[in-house]
Write an enzyme that holds these catalytic residues in place. Sequence first.
Site: not given
Length: 317
Positions: A289, A262, A233
């Site tokens: 991601h 993000e 993360r």
Amino acid sequence: MPATLAKVLIIDEMHPSIFPMLESIGLEADYRPTIKPADVCEALADFDGLIVRSKMRITSETINHARKLKFVARAGAGVDNIDAEALEERGIALLSANEGNRQAVGEFTLGLLLSLTRNIARGDREVRNKVWLREENRGEEIGGKTIGIFGYGNMGQSFARVLQSFGCRILAYDKFAPEKVSVPAEQVPMEVIQAEADVISLHIPYIPENFNFADDAFFSGFKKPVWFLNTSRGEVADQDALVEHLKRGTVKGAALDVLENEKLQTLTEKQQANYNYLAQAPNVVLTPHIGGWTHESYIKINEVLVQKINAILQHKV
């Protein structure tokens, strides 16, 4: 098989294999991937279960009217978008599918490492622009290097397994579950990794204790320049500190599948400055991601979730 037909609300896109799997354990699925977050609270009133990816945060308010709710299932690994305490207070089970995408993450992290150490992404960009530089892109082999893995759950273990054939020494540190560390990794204190590692890879969840885990003191503690990988993360790494250590050369290069923010159209001024540096740095690899995002894991996640949901229903329905 549950004695009564239970109903589950699905509010995110899921692989269609989920429907026959749920039906096989006696669950009726209501598929609403376009439902607005604001409407989920009222909608949950009639459901026994909820399946979610990352559409929204699941809070005490979200489940306020969910009187029948027995489980919330996260179709993925991290559950940082779900208030676990709120669920526990209501006796609602929280499930995740860490096992479903662990192979994908392990393979992908290896790919990031190879891209960094062998200048694959950089070389690709150069050749596309008709720049042909061989000596400047001479790389480093993984074999013989010491790899430090932080967090030795499903993802850290998977990365260790794919590294086995490279002849690396694998060191692992897991603050919360040190008993998980086993062959092919060697359990060591953080200080040993900082003293000996050539490569470090984060595989820790985002929980309050792990916020900015990799901060300035963390990076400053390494005795030699390291390659840095983060597929966990974005919030577990202090992006200010990372950029500063990339500039100093104490971090030789970084591969990031996750960022602190993000939503790239909503960056703060400081986040934008860090992003600008990372985006132009030749020794940085950025991906959106996708570490656990494969066609195979899309189905495996469903399989894991349904097995766990069935176990809950067998005891509670």
